[in-house]
Design a protein around this motif. Sequence first.
Motif, PDB file in Angstrom:
ATOM      1  N   ASN A 117      -3.210  -7.266   2.549  1.00  0.00           N
ATOM      2  CA  ASN A 117      -1.994  -6.576   2.987  1.00  0.00           C
ATOM      3  C   ASN A 117      -0.766  -7.282   2.413  1.00  0.00           C
ATOM      4  O   ASN A 117       0.080  -7.790   3.142  1.00  0.00           O
ATOM      5  CB  ASN A 117      -1.926  -6.532   4.512  1.00  0.00           C
ATOM      6  CG  ASN A 117      -1.178  -5.305   5.006  1.00  0.00           C
ATOM      7  OD1 ASN A 117      -0.913  -4.378   4.253  1.00  0.00           O
ATOM      8  ND2 ASN A 117      -0.835  -5.309   6.277  1.00  0.00           N
ATOM      9  N   ARG A 129      -6.106  -2.507  -6.085  1.00  0.00           N
ATOM     10  CA  ARG A 129      -6.128  -1.204  -5.423  1.00  0.00           C
ATOM     11  C   ARG A 129      -7.391  -0.421  -5.813  1.00  0.00           C
ATOM     12  O   ARG A 129      -7.929   0.340  -5.010  1.00  0.00           O
ATOM     13  CB  ARG A 129      -4.862  -0.428  -5.798  1.00  0.00           C
ATOM     14  CG  ARG A 129      -4.710   0.938  -5.121  1.00  0.00           C
ATOM     15  CD  ARG A 129      -4.354   0.831  -3.640  1.00  0.00           C
ATOM     16  NE  ARG A 129      -3.035   0.272  -3.424  1.00  0.00           N
ATOM     17  CZ  ARG A 129      -1.891   0.964  -3.483  1.00  0.00           C
ATOM     18  NH1 ARG A 129      -1.900   2.252  -3.771  1.00  0.00           N
ATOM     19  NH2 ARG A 129      -0.734   0.359  -3.248  1.00  0.00           N
ATOM     20  N   LYS A 169       0.819  -1.213   0.000  1.00  0.00           N
ATOM     21  CA  LYS A 169       0.000   0.000   0.000  1.00  0.00           C
ATOM     22  C   LYS A 169       0.857   1.269   0.000  1.00  0.00           C
ATOM     23  O   LYS A 169       0.350   2.358  -0.288  1.00  0.00           O
ATOM     24  CB  LYS A 169      -0.949  -0.008   1.191  1.00  0.00           C
ATOM     25  CG  LYS A 169      -1.959  -1.154   1.139  1.00  0.00           C
ATOM     26  CD  LYS A 169      -2.748  -1.265   2.431  1.00  0.00           C
ATOM     27  CE  LYS A 169      -3.665  -2.495   2.412  1.00  0.00           C
ATOM     28  NZ  LYS A 169      -4.373  -2.699   3.682  1.00  0.00           N
TER      29      LYS A 169
END
Length: 347
Positions: free
Chosen positions: A254, A244, A229
């Motif tokens: 994650n 995303r 991220k």
Amino acid sequence: MAAKKPILVSLFSGCGGLDLGFECAGFKRVWANDFDSDAQAIFSKNLGPIDGRDIRTVPSSEIPACEVLTAGFPCQPFSNAGNRKGVNDSRGMLYQECLRIIADKMPKVILFENVRGLLSTKYIDGRKLIDVIKSDLESMNDVGYNVTYELVNASDYGVPQNRYRLILVGIRKDLGITFEFPEKVQDKSNLTLRHILDIPEDAPNQVDWELSPQAMAMVEQIPEGGSWKNIPYENLAPRFQRIRDDMQRYHAPNFYRRFSRDEINGTITAAAQPENCGIIHPVHNRRYTIREIARIQSFPDDFVFIDDTLKNIVAMYKVIGNAVPVKLGEAMATAIMQQVFRKKKVK
């Protein structure tokens, strides 16, 4: 006069994390079994002989009598990281081999270790598999076991890793004891990576499995304590851009987690892929070395692995990731020793 060591039989032993934990707590193993050749190689190198046959082919009459039986039957069918086929995967029924042997030996204590996914796995008749296993043990041979189980975090028992696993302990009913899980560690400050990765230069197995060029391109952009991220959108591969774009649909994964030196590491997995687990070193652009993941799994530095070829290196990540952390095994074994064999309850 030294107290006699209780006799242990170990099924689905892996490379020996649970066995070493029981050994540290004062148990004497007389027989172990695992079908995986890589696990066998490491077990025999460090702990002694291991039977390599498929447990389904081993008559219970060939297994020694014992006071304690442990089993980490294959967890992949129940794992959230796997396909979750459960009992529909042939490996998912291997717990029945444990029951077959327990019914013949009727040890004083049994311990099963597995992934948290077992708690939600359904048996073929719709019941929860964990309830089926518990019921079978409670009624076994008209004697039965007092069975208790918990989802535990390994870091609560001194392992430098937030690793959730199901632990089931059964104590034969005629002993009149129900297992109590040991007290949890309150201060975890010494379990952070800063305390774990300070490895002496002469410690063995300090080699790593090199990242692919694609993975390296990602890792180089991730700061300590970050993840995918943190990578600018325009630098992501199209597949990651699609995720995303709709994080809710993909449950906000994650990927490429890079734990900081002041965190406790997450679960070390058998696959050791940076996309799926925290396998990236906090400050160096590489996977953890074999020795580093062994430490995160609480293996001592004198427990040695094989690292002379790439094939062996990849296999070592697998067997270490599949292992029961040594200190988790030792904590449970110490509680069993005190409650059953030394008749002193753990506070």
